[in-house]
Design a protein around this motif. Sequence first.
Motif, mmCIF file in Angstrom:
data_model
loop_
_atom_site.group_PDB
_atom_site.id
_atom_site.type_symbol
_atom_site.label_atom_id
_atom_site.label_comp_id
_atom_site.label_asym_id
_atom_site.label_seq_id
_atom_site.Cartn_x
_atom_site.Cartn_y
_atom_site.Cartn_z
ATOM 1 N N GLY A 160 0.781 -1.219 0.135
ATOM 2 C CA GLY A 160 -0.058 -0.114 0.026
ATOM 3 C C GLY A 160 0.806 1.367 -0.055
ATOM 4 O O GLY A 160 0.349 2.391 -0.018
ATOM 5 N N LEU A 161 2.158 1.187 -0.243
ATOM 6 C CA LEU A 161 3.010 2.465 -0.283
ATOM 7 C C LEU A 161 3.279 2.605 -1.466
ATOM 8 O O LEU A 161 3.371 2.011 -2.316
ATOM 9 N N SER A 162 3.197 4.073 -1.688
ATOM 10 C CA SER A 162 3.455 4.752 -2.994
ATOM 11 C C SER A 162 4.499 5.827 -2.749
ATOM 12 O O SER A 162 4.187 6.702 -2.053
ATOM 13 N N ILE A 163 5.851 5.814 -3.500
ATOM 14 C CA ILE A 163 6.659 6.648 -3.135
ATOM 15 C C ILE A 163 7.017 7.603 -4.537
ATOM 16 O O ILE A 163 7.594 6.675 -5.428
ATOM 17 N N ASP A 164 7.019 8.743 -4.197
ATOM 18 C CA ASP A 164 7.334 9.459 -5.566
ATOM 19 C C ASP A 164 8.632 10.278 -5.371
ATOM 20 O O ASP A 164 8.669 11.277 -4.618
ATOM 21 N N PRO A 165 9.737 9.599 -5.731
ATOM 22 C CA PRO A 165 10.978 10.477 -5.652
ATOM 23 C C PRO A 165 10.878 11.745 -6.273
ATOM 24 O O PRO A 165 11.684 12.602 -5.550
ATOM 25 N N LEU A 166 10.403 12.026 -7.334
ATOM 26 C CA LEU A 166 10.538 13.620 -7.868
ATOM 27 C C LEU A 166 9.935 14.411 -7.091
ATOM 28 O O LEU A 166 10.303 15.444 -6.762
ATOM 29 N N ARG A 167 8.718 14.079 -6.528
ATOM 30 C CA ARG A 167 7.895 14.942 -5.665
ATOM 31 C C ARG A 167 8.281 14.884 -4.387
ATOM 32 O O ARG A 167 7.814 15.583 -3.405
ATOM 33 N N ARG A 168 8.897 13.810 -4.067
ATOM 34 C CA ARG A 168 9.595 13.615 -2.520
ATOM 35 C C ARG A 168 8.093 13.482 -1.649
ATOM 36 O O ARG A 168 8.044 14.027 -0.526
ATOM 37 N N GLN A 169 7.157 12.548 -2.037
ATOM 38 C CA GLN A 169 5.928 12.416 -1.653
ATOM 39 C C GLN A 169 5.685 10.945 -1.346
ATOM 40 O O GLN A 169 5.882 10.134 -2.365
ATOM 41 N N ALA A 170 5.299 10.490 -0.074
ATOM 42 C CA ALA A 170 5.115 9.089 0.024
ATOM 43 C C ALA A 170 3.610 8.918 0.569
ATOM 44 O O ALA A 170 3.271 9.864 1.514
ATOM 45 N N GLU A 171 2.749 8.002 0.125
ATOM 46 C CA GLU A 171 1.621 7.819 0.632
ATOM 47 C C GLU A 171 1.566 6.397 1.054
ATOM 48 O O GLU A 171 2.042 5.423 0.409
ATOM 49 N N LEU A 172 0.529 6.255 1.950
ATOM 50 C CA LEU A 172 0.234 4.809 2.683
ATOM 51 C C LEU A 172 -1.430 4.667 2.313
ATOM 52 O O LEU A 172 -2.071 5.547 3.187
ATOM 53 N N ASP A 173 -1.811 3.655 1.587
ATOM 54 C CA ASP A 173 -3.092 3.434 1.236
ATOM 55 C C ASP A 173 -3.818 4.510 0.859
ATOM 56 O O ASP A 173 -4.892 5.027 1.457
ATOM 57 N N GLY A 174 -3.111 5.541 0.086
ATOM 58 C CA GLY A 174 -3.933 6.710 -0.347
ATOM 59 C C GLY A 174 -3.652 7.979 0.278
ATOM 60 O O GLY A 174 -3.990 9.235 0.221
#
Length: 228
Positions: free
Chosen positions: A135-149
């Motif tokens: 459920g983890l989504s990590i965007d290195p360019l935006r430096r943003q991480a989400e867990l289950d949205g």
Amino acid sequence: MASVLVVEDDQFVRSALIRHLTEASHTVRSVGTALEALREVAHVGFDVVILDLGLPDLDGGEALKMLRGITDVPVIIATARDDEADIVRLLNDGADDYLTKPFSVEHLSARMAAVLRRSRTTGAEPPSRVIRVGGLSIDPLRRQAELDGVVLDLTRREFDLLAFLAGRPGVVVPRRELLAEVWQQSYGDDQTIDVHLSWLRRKLGETAARPRYLHTLRGVGVKLEPPR
């Protein structure tokens, strides 16, 4: 050359730092209080901050925490304190390096060069793809991480640690490698890693006793994998 903010209330030390850094072709601004430093950083883009701890209005350690709330600019602590526990705490609170007074201008120059090199290398070419693990989504360019949205409120170092482990899902990463790749240090205390892992676990809704994503193998290293 770099844009440098010197935060130092001792006029003699402050003048010496300004003279040396200017002679080295850096652009230098200086202040003598923590509140002035926060105001400067909020309005001016610096490459590095040199922060004294013994400030008249606020302890430099508290100023560091406040700086980390508004910027990721590299911070080098300049301090007369040489207690190891204080040093570890400052590194955990977001300092990139520290120097114990008195120090030579050559030593300062070397530390500044290393911090700036690490900062520019780390931010130069981040991976473009979004990393997904469970459920983890990590965007290195935006430096943003989400867990289950849900967006996670991570510090710079927490994000770097999470992204590094997520880029190697299921792989046990030795602590020495984490220090080298995430902290850019060839040495350090395991407590530094443990503290950041503890903070990450809390934000991921897990504990060391009941891990979901982050698994520590005692004496070996750390791995991140999706929950089973």
